[in-house]
Design a protein around this motif. Sequence first.
Motif: not given
Length: 134
Positions: A69-74, A81-85, A99-102
Motif C-alpha cells: 500500500t502506498i499512502l500519500t496525501a493530497r 499528488v499528480g505524480a502518484f496518480e 486528503e491531509y497528511g503533508g
Amino acid sequence: MHKWRHSLLAKQKAFPQHQYFEMSELKQDLRGLTESLVRRHTDFNSLQQYLDGYSVAGDALMAMQIPATILTARDDPVIPVGAFEQLRLPPNVELDIAEYGGHCGFIRGRNMTSFTDDYIAARFNALADGAPGR
C-alpha cells in the motif's frame, strides 16, 4: 522562512553535537539544499543519482509481487499528488491518497501523534485475517 528551514534549525538545535548543514546552505531553495545534504550525508555522487535511487515512476513497481500500500496525501508540499496518480501499479499494490497528511506528517491531533501507526496496524491485521486492507 519556509517550514522546512525551521525544521532543520530545530533539529540542529536539538542535536548540537552533529553538523547537519552549513547556515549558508539554508539560503538555497529546497532542491539546492537537498543536493547539499545528499552530498554531505550520503554516498551518492549527485542529486540525480539519489533521486533515481528511490524513484517509483513509470513502470518501476510493475514487477512487485507482494501486496503493498502506498499512502500519500493530497496536500503534500514536496511531491505533487499528480505524480502518484500517474503511477502504473500492479493489482496487488494499492494507492491510498489521504486528503491531509503533508509530506510524511499524517498528524491527527495536538499531541502530534501520527495516524499511520493505526493505519499500518489495520493493514497487517487485515492481511493476517486474509481480508483486503480496507
